[in-house]
Design a protein around this motif. Structure first.
Motif, PDB file in Angstrom:
ATOM      1  N   GLN A  83     -30.652 -37.553 -26.111  1.00 15.39           N
ATOM      2  CA  GLN A  83     -30.016 -36.673 -24.954  1.00 15.39           C
ATOM      3  C   GLN A  83     -28.487 -36.770 -25.167  1.00 15.39           C
ATOM      4  O   GLN A  83     -28.204 -37.770 -25.421  1.00 15.39           O
ATOM      5  N   THR A  84     -27.754 -35.536 -25.032  1.00 16.17           N
ATOM      6  CA  THR A  84     -26.196 -35.729 -25.049  1.00 16.17           C
ATOM      7  C   THR A  84     -25.871 -35.020 -23.707  1.00 16.17           C
ATOM      8  O   THR A  84     -26.022 -33.905 -23.671  1.00 16.17           O
ATOM      9  N   ARG A  85     -25.179 -35.887 -23.151  1.00 13.42           N
ATOM     10  CA  ARG A  85     -24.401 -35.449 -21.844  1.00 13.42           C
ATOM     11  C   ARG A  85     -23.248 -34.666 -22.262  1.00 13.42           C
ATOM     12  O   ARG A  85     -22.825 -33.354 -21.781  1.00 13.42           O
ATOM     13  N   TRP A  86     -22.305 -34.964 -23.383  1.00 13.03           N
ATOM     14  CA  TRP A  86     -21.198 -34.305 -23.601  1.00 13.03           C
ATOM     15  C   TRP A  86     -21.482 -33.002 -24.104  1.00 13.03           C
ATOM     16  O   TRP A  86     -20.687 -32.107 -23.753  1.00 13.03           O
ATOM     17  N   LEU A  87     -22.326 -32.879 -25.179  1.00 18.43           N
ATOM     18  CA  LEU A  87     -22.803 -31.404 -25.443  1.00 18.43           C
ATOM     19  C   LEU A  87     -23.727 -30.838 -24.794  1.00 18.43           C
ATOM     20  O   LEU A  87     -24.044 -29.567 -25.051  1.00 18.43           O
ATOM     21  N   ASN A  88     -24.311 -31.223 -23.745  1.00 22.91           N
ATOM     22  CA  ASN A  88     -25.374 -30.624 -22.931  1.00 22.91           C
ATOM     23  C   ASN A  88     -26.559 -30.227 -23.679  1.00 22.91           C
ATOM     24  O   ASN A  88     -26.522 -28.936 -23.979  1.00 22.91           O
ATOM     25  N   GLY A  89     -27.382 -31.301 -24.175  1.00 25.20           N
ATOM     26  CA  GLY A  89     -28.446 -30.964 -24.829  1.00 25.20           C
ATOM     27  C   GLY A  89     -29.176 -31.874 -25.524  1.00 25.20           C
ATOM     28  O   GLY A  89     -28.958 -33.070 -25.014  1.00 25.20           O
ATOM     29  N   ILE A  90     -30.161 -31.766 -26.407  1.00 23.27           N
ATOM     30  CA  ILE A  90     -31.187 -32.880 -26.991  1.00 23.27           C
ATOM     31  C   ILE A  90     -31.057 -32.502 -28.597  1.00 23.27           C
ATOM     32  O   ILE A  90     -30.633 -31.500 -29.146  1.00 23.27           O
ATOM     33  N   SER A  91     -31.831 -33.549 -29.145  1.00 18.58           N
ATOM     34  CA  SER A  91     -31.862 -33.306 -30.668  1.00 18.58           C
ATOM     35  C   SER A  91     -33.456 -33.648 -30.712  1.00 18.58           C
ATOM     36  O   SER A  91     -34.050 -34.451 -29.815  1.00 18.58           O
ATOM     37  N   THR A  92     -33.771 -32.675 -31.760  1.00 17.74           N
ATOM     38  CA  THR A  92     -35.540 -32.854 -31.541  1.00 17.74           C
ATOM     39  C   THR A  92     -35.938 -32.316 -33.092  1.00 17.74           C
ATOM     40  O   THR A  92     -34.922 -31.631 -33.816  1.00 17.74           O
ATOM     41  N   TYR A  93     -37.254 -32.490 -33.648  1.00 17.12           N
ATOM     42  CA  TYR A  93     -37.706 -31.996 -34.482  1.00 17.12           C
ATOM     43  C   TYR A  93     -38.591 -30.720 -34.147  1.00 17.12           C
ATOM     44  O   TYR A  93     -39.467 -30.681 -33.126  1.00 17.12           O
ATOM     45  N   LEU A  94     -38.314 -29.432 -34.783  1.00 16.76           N
ATOM     46  CA  LEU A  94     -39.059 -28.413 -34.400  1.00 16.76           C
ATOM     47  C   LEU A  94     -39.842 -27.780 -35.633  1.00 16.76           C
ATOM     48  O   LEU A  94     -39.195 -27.849 -36.802  1.00 16.76           O
ATOM     49  N   THR A  95     -41.026 -27.314 -35.460  1.00 12.70           N
ATOM     50  CA  THR A  95     -41.601 -26.510 -36.508  1.00 12.70           C
ATOM     51  C   THR A  95     -41.144 -25.259 -36.334  1.00 12.70           C
ATOM     52  O   THR A  95     -40.303 -24.717 -35.443  1.00 12.70           O
ATOM     53  N   PRO A  96     -41.300 -24.218 -37.563  1.00 13.03           N
ATOM     54  CA  PRO A  96     -40.912 -23.004 -37.515  1.00 13.03           C
ATOM     55  C   PRO A  96     -41.203 -22.034 -36.266  1.00 13.03           C
ATOM     56  O   PRO A  96     -40.585 -21.453 -35.560  1.00 13.03           O
ATOM     57  N   SER A  97     -42.264 -22.332 -35.602  1.00 15.09           N
ATOM     58  CA  SER A  97     -42.823 -21.527 -34.438  1.00 15.09           C
ATOM     59  C   SER A  97     -42.242 -22.122 -33.250  1.00 15.09           C
ATOM     60  O   SER A  97     -41.930 -21.526 -32.369  1.00 15.09           O
ATOM     61  N   GLN A  98     -41.946 -23.358 -33.154  1.00 17.08           N
ATOM     62  CA  GLN A  98     -41.225 -24.036 -31.926  1.00 17.08           C
ATOM     63  C   GLN A  98     -39.840 -23.468 -32.102  1.00 17.08           C
ATOM     64  O   GLN A  98     -39.483 -23.259 -30.745  1.00 17.08           O
ATOM     65  N   LEU A  99     -39.261 -23.353 -33.209  1.00 13.13           N
ATOM     66  CA  LEU A  99     -37.893 -22.907 -33.466  1.00 13.13           C
ATOM     67  C   LEU A  99     -37.710 -21.410 -32.629  1.00 13.13           C
ATOM     68  O   LEU A  99     -36.896 -21.273 -31.978  1.00 13.13           O
ATOM     69  N   GLN A 100     -38.804 -20.663 -33.104  1.00 15.91           N
ATOM     70  CA  GLN A 100     -38.730 -19.176 -32.390  1.00 15.91           C
ATOM     71  C   GLN A 100     -39.009 -19.278 -31.108  1.00 15.91           C
ATOM     72  O   GLN A 100     -38.212 -18.527 -30.238  1.00 15.91           O
ATOM     73  N   TYR A 101     -39.816 -20.143 -30.352  1.00 14.35           N
ATOM     74  CA  TYR A 101     -39.784 -20.197 -28.920  1.00 14.35           C
ATOM     75  C   TYR A 101     -38.711 -20.800 -28.337  1.00 14.35           C
ATOM     76  O   TYR A 101     -38.149 -20.168 -27.275  1.00 14.35           O
ATOM     77  N   THR A 102     -38.123 -21.800 -29.011  1.00 16.68           N
ATOM     78  CA  THR A 102     -36.936 -22.378 -28.188  1.00 16.68           C
ATOM     79  C   THR A 102     -35.672 -21.384 -28.029  1.00 16.68           C
ATOM     80  O   THR A 102     -34.911 -21.144 -27.174  1.00 16.68           O
ATOM     81  N   LYS A 103     -35.561 -20.545 -29.222  1.00 15.28           N
ATOM     82  CA  LYS A 103     -34.596 -19.283 -29.389  1.00 15.28           C
ATOM     83  C   LYS A 103     -34.675 -18.610 -28.172  1.00 15.28           C
ATOM     84  O   LYS A 103     -33.892 -17.809 -27.659  1.00 15.28           O
ATOM     85  N   SER A 104     -35.950 -18.223 -27.543  1.00 19.29           N
ATOM     86  CA  SER A 104     -36.296 -17.309 -26.619  1.00 19.29           C
ATOM     87  C   SER A 104     -35.969 -17.932 -25.143  1.00 19.29           C
ATOM     88  O   SER A 104     -35.808 -17.018 -24.326  1.00 19.29           O
ATOM     89  N   LEU A 105     -35.758 -18.923 -25.333  1.00 21.46           N
ATOM     90  CA  LEU A 105     -35.567 -19.494 -23.844  1.00 21.46           C
ATOM     91  C   LEU A 105     -34.178 -19.087 -23.377  1.00 21.46           C
ATOM     92  O   LEU A 105     -33.446 -19.248 -23.899  1.00 21.46           O
ATOM     93  N   PHE A 106     -33.999 -18.913 -21.934  1.00 19.98           N
ATOM     94  CA  PHE A 106     -33.134 -18.231 -21.344  1.00 19.98           C
ATOM     95  C   PHE A 106     -31.892 -19.291 -21.057  1.00 19.98           C
ATOM     96  O   PHE A 106     -30.654 -19.180 -21.028  1.00 19.98           O
ATOM     97  N   PHE A 107     -32.210 -20.496 -21.080  1.00 16.41           N
ATOM     98  CA  PHE A 107     -31.239 -21.578 -20.681  1.00 16.41           C
ATOM     99  C   PHE A 107     -30.546 -22.336 -22.076  1.00 16.41           C
ATOM    100  O   PHE A 107     -29.825 -23.083 -22.064  1.00 16.41           O
ATOM    101  N   VAL A 108     -31.345 -22.050 -23.223  1.00 18.26           N
ATOM    102  CA  VAL A 108     -30.408 -22.304 -24.579  1.00 18.26           C
ATOM    103  C   VAL A 108     -29.485 -21.641 -24.900  1.00 18.26           C
ATOM    104  O   VAL A 108     -29.423 -20.261 -25.140  1.00 18.26           O
ATOM    105  N   GLN A 109     -28.221 -22.279 -24.988  1.00 12.18           N
ATOM    106  CA  GLN A 109     -27.022 -21.792 -25.679  1.00 12.18           C
ATOM    107  C   GLN A 109     -27.017 -21.545 -27.187  1.00 12.18           C
ATOM    108  O   GLN A 109     -26.489 -20.689 -27.775  1.00 12.18           O
ATOM    109  N   GLU A 110     -27.489 -22.593 -27.753  1.00  7.80           N
ATOM    110  CA  GLU A 110     -27.159 -22.729 -29.495  1.00  7.80           C
ATOM    111  C   GLU A 110     -28.156 -23.945 -29.877  1.00  7.80           C
ATOM    112  O   GLU A 110     -28.530 -24.855 -29.304  1.00  7.80           O
ATOM    113  N   ILE A 111     -28.904 -23.504 -31.135  1.00  5.46           N
ATOM    114  CA  ILE A 111     -29.519 -24.257 -31.796  1.00  5.46           C
ATOM    115  C   ILE A 111     -28.866 -24.580 -33.188  1.00  5.46           C
ATOM    116  O   ILE A 111     -28.425 -23.627 -33.915  1.00  5.46           O
ATOM    117  N   VAL A 112     -28.421 -25.851 -33.629  1.00  6.03           N
ATOM    118  CA  VAL A 112     -27.782 -26.346 -34.878  1.00  6.03           C
ATOM    119  C   VAL A 112     -28.665 -27.362 -35.522  1.00  6.03           C
ATOM    120  O   VAL A 112     -29.198 -28.099 -34.979  1.00  6.03           O
TER     121      VAL A 112
END
Length: 523
Positions: A83-112
């Motif tokens: 978890q990162t307080r400074w950048l406000n987020g988390i690091s994680t491993y995502l499958t392609p389907s999880q990536l698409q799901y995460t992109k759709s979430l209203f609270f997600v600002q950016e995926i890098v």
């Protein structure tokens, strides 16, 4: 069911699971907002430091990441690495389907994506003892930066806490040069982000790079038990250690561990950080590789974190410039050395010229990188800790100095100042000059500071002769702009002068002698 049938089911299940794992990619998932009604995750020491430095004691980036957002991701089988307080987020491993799901979430600002190559310099320091009048032995680089100035002033890093972020600390407990860290309880804490369950941090070796942090630590604080042999300048400093990278077969970037370590050290009130790590090229997916033009101090996530550390948290971040100077496809500094607020350290040879492997500053930056340099045969990984020890002595002399003041005094004390370049920055710092600057910042010039002059060569003149003491070896930098070096060389002076000839590509030439720095401008 037959044994063959069971075998086939198990085999295909294994293949399916393996393919699922293989298809995962590591990402930063950054959120739009955070919880501000909780307690800031920083210590009283951290607040005290910030108060002294005149910066806000509690900042929005000190508050935790929103637990509700994390729970929603975990409900979909998405695990949290860091978890990162400074950048406000988390690091994680995502499958392609999880990536698409995460992109759709209203609270997600950016995926890098996190997919970059860690650059570690080889470290095999060879002591080259030089005897002084009191039989004190030091490596060449200690003489080069003027260790006598700190010794005479009684400065050795006492009372200063240093954070070291590196790839492993195997052998620290058995190193004769680091024995005082244990007998005097100077290691205040250690966090292993690669193997959090690990308890034997110093005697258990996991990869070939586990000694890297040990050598770095020795270059900051190493000394013999009888104090007759010094390997580092900050022999009385305290330390927090973090292991954020492994030299094993993991090729994906571990920048998230670095950011987590920075946040941990900041929360404890650690101001001075040494990180002899850098990130440059990627491996797994060429589309997500860093490009040289992205070493601009703001593109990479790790650069964003380093920028926050230096600009908002008041931290002093000393970074090795990188070891890609001979790589024609790269050549330039790695991140986070590209961040303006960090102190990037290059490597010189004994003549004060850039080592071939030492990375250079990009031509598109509007600030000088690296910032300073010093002697190192074995990579900028061993140059950075020398400067970290140097800064620890400065902080001991005046703990109230801001990171900008430290950087300014460091650069002004250096051998090329004010004619810095993208090969070795402002050159090699000097302890006596730094002390003088801290004590008398407004008084210029003084005998202990650089004597400088500028020579303008008329358009019709094809050469210029400069008087220099016979027998002296000087360093010369040939530049196409005031900062960008085309080439360098060392010259042995004969007949009490050197002659520089006009070259259509060279617009500035810096000549460094023992007594002065001369900037030649070709009109």
């Amino acid at each position: 069911m037959t044994r063959v049938g069971q075998f086939l089911i198990n085999f295909f299940l294994f293949v399916f699971v393996s393919l699922q794992g293989y298809s995962q990619q590591k990402y930063w998932v950054l959120f739009k907002d955070k919880e501000l009604n909780t307690k800031a995750a920083i210590s009283e020491k951290c607040k005290e430091n910030r108060k002294t430095l005149g910066i806000p004691e509690i900042q929005a980036s000190d508050f935790p990441v929103n637990k509700t957002y994390i729970s929603q991701l975990q409900a979909q089988g998405i695990s949290v690495i860091n978890q990162t307080r400074w950048l406000n987020g988390i690091s994680t491993y995502l499958t392609p389907s999880q990536l698409q799901y995460t992109k759709s979430l209203f609270f997600v600002q950016e995926i890098v994506p996190i997919d970059s190559k860690l650059i570690l310099a080889k470290t095999s320091p060879t002591l080259e003892p030089l005897k002084s009048k009191d039989d004190l032995r030091v490596d060449f680089v200690m003489k080069q930066v003027g260790i006598e100035g700190f010794l005479q002033a009684g400065l050795n890093g006492k009372g200063v806490t240093i954070g070291v972020i590196d790839a492993g600390y195997y052998g620290v407990s058995e190193s004769p040069a680091l024995g005082h860290l244990f007998t005097e309880n100077r290691i205040l804490g250690i966090h292993d982000y690669i193997n959090p369950k690990k308890t034997n941090h110093f005697d258990e070796r996991e990869t070939s790079s586990d000694f890297h942090g040990t050598e770095v630590l020795a270059a900051i604080t190493g000394k013999s038990q009888d104090n007759k042999l010094l390997l580092g300048l900050a022999t009385q400093a305290n330390f927090y250690l973090a292991r954020t990278d492994t030299g094993g077969r993991e090729f994906r970037g571990e920048e998230d561990n670095w950011v987590a370590a920075m946040e941990w050290m900041d929360s404890l009130g650690v101001r001075l950080i040494n990180t002899s790590l850098g990130y440059a090229k990627g491996f797994s997916n060429s589309k997500e590789d860093y490009k040289p033009e992205q070493m601009n101090g703001s593109t990479s996530i790790i650069a964003r974190a380093a920028k926050m550390a230096t600009e908002e948290k008041g931290m002093i971040v000393v970074v090795s410039a990188g070891n890609e100077g001979d790589d024609r496809d790269w050549r330039i500094i790695s991140t986070p050395a590209d961040v303006e607020g960090t102190i990037a350290v290059g490597a010189t040879n004994e003549a004060g010229l850039k080592m071939g492997y030492s990375s250079i500053g990009p031509d598109f930056l509007d600030y000088v990188k690296p910032n300073v340099a010093c002697y190192s045969l074995y990579g900028t990984s061993l140059a950075a800790p020398v400067i970290t020890g140097f800064i620890a002595c400065m902080l001991q002399a005046n703990p109230k100095l801001t990171n900008k003041e430290i950087k300014g005094y460091l650069q002004k004390s250096s051998s090329l100042y004010p004619f810095g370049n993208n090969f070795i920055g402002f050159g090699i710092p000097n302890a006596s000059k730094a002390i003088d600057l801290m004590q008398n910042p407004a008084r210029e010039p003084l005998e202990t500071r650089n004597i400088t002059r500028t020579i303008s060569v008329a358009e019709n003149d094809q050469q210029v002769e400069i008087a220099v003491k016979e027998g002296e070896t000087i360093a010369v930098f040939y530049k196409k702009t005031p900062f960008l070096v085309l080439s360098q060389d060392a010259q042995k002076v004969r007949h009490n002068s050197i002659v520089l000839k006009r070259n259509s590509k060279v617009k500035h030439t810096t000549v460094v002698t023992k007594e002065e720095v001369i900037e030649v401008i070709w009109l």
